[in-house]
Motif scaffolding. Structure first.
Motif, PDB file in Angstrom:
ATOM      1  N   ILE A  39       0.838  -1.210   0.000  1.00  0.00           N
ATOM      2  CA  ILE A  39       0.000   0.000   0.000  1.00  0.00           C
ATOM      3  C   ILE A  39       0.867   1.252   0.000  1.00  0.00           C
ATOM      4  CG2 ILE A  39      -1.662   1.331   1.368  1.00  0.00           C
ATOM      5  CD1 ILE A  39      -2.831  -1.339   2.321  1.00  0.00           C
ATOM      6  N   PHE A  40       1.971   1.221   0.744  1.00  0.00           N
ATOM      7  CA  PHE A  40       2.873   2.366   0.805  1.00  0.00           C
ATOM      8  C   PHE A  40       3.780   2.461  -0.414  1.00  0.00           C
ATOM      9  CE2 PHE A  40       2.850   2.556   5.747  1.00  0.00           C
ATOM     10  CZ  PHE A  40       1.685   3.304   5.705  1.00  0.00           C
ATOM     11  N   LEU A  77      -1.973   3.438   8.499  1.00  0.00           N
ATOM     12  CA  LEU A  77      -2.243   3.571   7.068  1.00  0.00           C
ATOM     13  C   LEU A  77      -2.815   4.939   6.699  1.00  0.00           C
ATOM     14  CD1 LEU A  77      -3.672   0.082   6.017  1.00  0.00           C
ATOM     15  CD2 LEU A  77      -1.445   1.077   5.465  1.00  0.00           C
ATOM     16  N   SER A  81      -0.497   7.759   4.879  1.00  0.00           N
ATOM     17  CA  SER A  81      -0.815   7.990   3.464  1.00  0.00           C
ATOM     18  C   SER A  81      -0.949   9.479   3.176  1.00  0.00           C
ATOM     19  CB  SER A  81      -2.115   7.260   3.088  1.00  0.00           C
ATOM     20  OG  SER A  81      -1.961   5.861   3.222  1.00  0.00           O
ATOM     21  N   ILE A  84       2.629  10.860   3.134  1.00  0.00           N
ATOM     22  CA  ILE A  84       3.337  10.432   1.922  1.00  0.00           C
ATOM     23  C   ILE A  84       2.879  11.235   0.707  1.00  0.00           C
ATOM     24  CG2 ILE A  84       3.654   8.499   0.319  1.00  0.00           C
ATOM     25  CD1 ILE A  84       3.471   6.633   2.770  1.00  0.00           C
ATOM     26  N   SER A  85       1.574  11.481   0.615  1.00  0.00           N
ATOM     27  CA  SER A  85       1.054  12.221  -0.545  1.00  0.00           C
ATOM     28  C   SER A  85       1.509  13.675  -0.537  1.00  0.00           C
ATOM     29  CB  SER A  85      -0.483  12.160  -0.550  1.00  0.00           C
ATOM     30  OG  SER A  85      -1.021  12.809   0.583  1.00  0.00           O
ATOM     31  N   TYR A  89       7.610   9.585   1.458  1.00  0.00           N
ATOM     32  CA  TYR A  89       7.696   8.490   2.429  1.00  0.00           C
ATOM     33  C   TYR A  89       8.722   8.760   3.522  1.00  0.00           C
ATOM     34  CZ  TYR A  89       8.109   3.766   4.302  1.00  0.00           C
ATOM     35  OH  TYR A  89       8.130   2.682   5.136  1.00  0.00           O
TER      36      TYR A  89
END
Length: 417
Positions: A39-40, A77, A81, A84-85, A89
């Motif tokens: 997912i990452f 998660l 997320s 990260i967006s 990361y």
């Protein structure tokens, strides 16, 4: 070994038995644990490496008294997320480090003031349903992994799922001697063979994978906004950790909150998460799948858990092995999870039975009822980027009810004391 019904926490296991028992634990957690790095968008090899290293650290810090396997945490998660967006990361890794560090600080606070407060805020009438929800809320995940919840259900998926589940169920009841302690491993192997015959296994990635490869290590970066976004997850992972330690205590019939102590297990869990952030992996947590394996097989030895951790580290450097394991199809993982998650749910019921919870008392009936409905209702409470739902929300509600009843008792306002 053949005559024993239980292999206790501190017992050593001969190597010829250690290998299959360790493989059983590694396979049980693999499907869920590698999903988080997918997912990452990172290579799962680094996660397998940290799962193994984190588990060994956990065993060392808890002095070999708390059997637990650390896998990838799903609690991070949503906020990770978002980070990260926005920033990448590496800044999520900084958030993991911060949460792990604060979790270690929390463990020192618990060491200073003790863990007896848990009995006040989560009495058996509350802890039983909270523990049961750890398994029950994952039931949909097991069915989803098996491919049984979509509009179009494949007959091949159903066949593989049933083969895996039936071998696990009847194997746990009918297998004798050594086979009686590895029904999960046997079910995975049989289910995998069934999947091959049903044509749902793709070996092409295995052929393309290198024989040896290094995990992708990376360093964290720190940004205040990213850290603030991820920090609230500490409440979620702490609630999850306490629930896992209580259900494991019931399974191994030892009070792990007292010995080695909640402060040690919580520190080990969060220290592993902090190290994960420093090397580029995802946060870790004790895994329900492995708790289920212990409940079914009655093999609690930390040497078996350590063996699984070593195998996970070795596999992280062998590209073809990692890829081969990742070809285990969803119906096989779903078939195993179907049983293991149910085992955790049954452990919650066991807490109620062993504690002889008196449901003629209104408080007990109210606590259990509200907690169960909260956990299964799908209610979601949002605090910024953090969402409380399922078992975690139910745990928070249970703790609030426990505190309220405690205060009412102090002022003699309850009618059942």
């Amino acid at each position: 070994m053949a005559e024993r019904k239980i292999i206790q926490v501190e017992e050593k296991v001969p190597f010829k038995l250690l290998l299959p028992l360790s493989l059983q634990h590694m396979f049980a957690m693999f499907g869920a644990s590698v999903l988080v790095p997918f997912i990452f968008g990172i290579n799962p090899a680094i996660v397998l490496f940290m799962n193994g290293l984190g588990t060994l650290l956990f065993i060392f810090i808890t002095k070999g008294k708390a059997p637990a396997y650390l896998g990838s945490s799903f609690a991070f998660l949503a906020p990770a997320s978002i980070v990260i967006s926005k920033w990448g990361y590496s800044y999520a890794l900084g958030g993991f480090v911060a949460v792990g560090f604060l979790g270690c600080v929390l463990s020192f606070i618990i060491y200073k003031f003790g863990s007896n407060w848990i009995n006040v805020v989560l009495p058996p009438a509350a802890m039983g349903p909270v523990v049961a929800l750890i398994g029950l809320e994952l039931a949909g995940t097991a069915a989803g992994n098996a491919g049984l919840t979509g509009d179009k259900i494949s007959s091949a998926n159903v066949t593989v799922f049933l083969v895996t589940l039936l071998v696990a169920v009847f194997g746990s009841v009918m297998f004798r001697k050594f086979l009686s302690v590895i029904p999960i491993l046997i079910a995975i192997i049989v289910g995998y063979i069934a999947a091959v015959f049903c044509g749902i296994v793709d070996f092409a990635p295995v052929a393309q994978a290198p024989i040896f490869s290094l995990p992708n290590f990376s360093m964290p970066k720190f940004k205040l906004e990213a850290i603030v976004t991820i920090i609230p997850v500490l409440l979620v992972v702490t609630s999850e950790h306490i629930g896992h330690q209580i259900v494991t205590s019931k399974i191994v019939e030892r009070d792990l909150l007292q010995d080695p102590g909640l402060h040690r297990t919580l520190f080990a869990d969060n220290f592993s998460t902090m190290i994960s952030g420093f090397i580029g992996s995802v946060p870790t947590t004790t895994y329900g799948e492995n708790i289920g394996v212990m409940a079914m097989t009655r093999v609690y030895s930390v040497y078996v858990i350590a063996g699984a951790a070593v195998l996970s580290i070795i596999s992280s450097f062998i590209g073809k092995m990692t890829t081969l394991i990742s070809t285990i199809p969803g119906p096989v993982i779903g078939g195993i999870s179907f049983l293991l998650y149910g085992m955790i749910g049954a452990s919650g019921i066991r807490i109620l039975v062993d504690s002889q919870v008196d449901y003629s008392k209104s408080r007990n009936m109210a606590m259990t009822s509200v907690i169960m409905v909260t956990g299964l209702s799908g209610i979601k409470v949002q605090f910024g980027s953090i969402q409380l739902t399922g078992m975690v929300l139910a745990c928070v509600v249970g703790m609030l009810m426990g505190l309220i009843f405690y205060v009412l008792d102090k002022f003699n306002l309850t009618n059942d004391r």
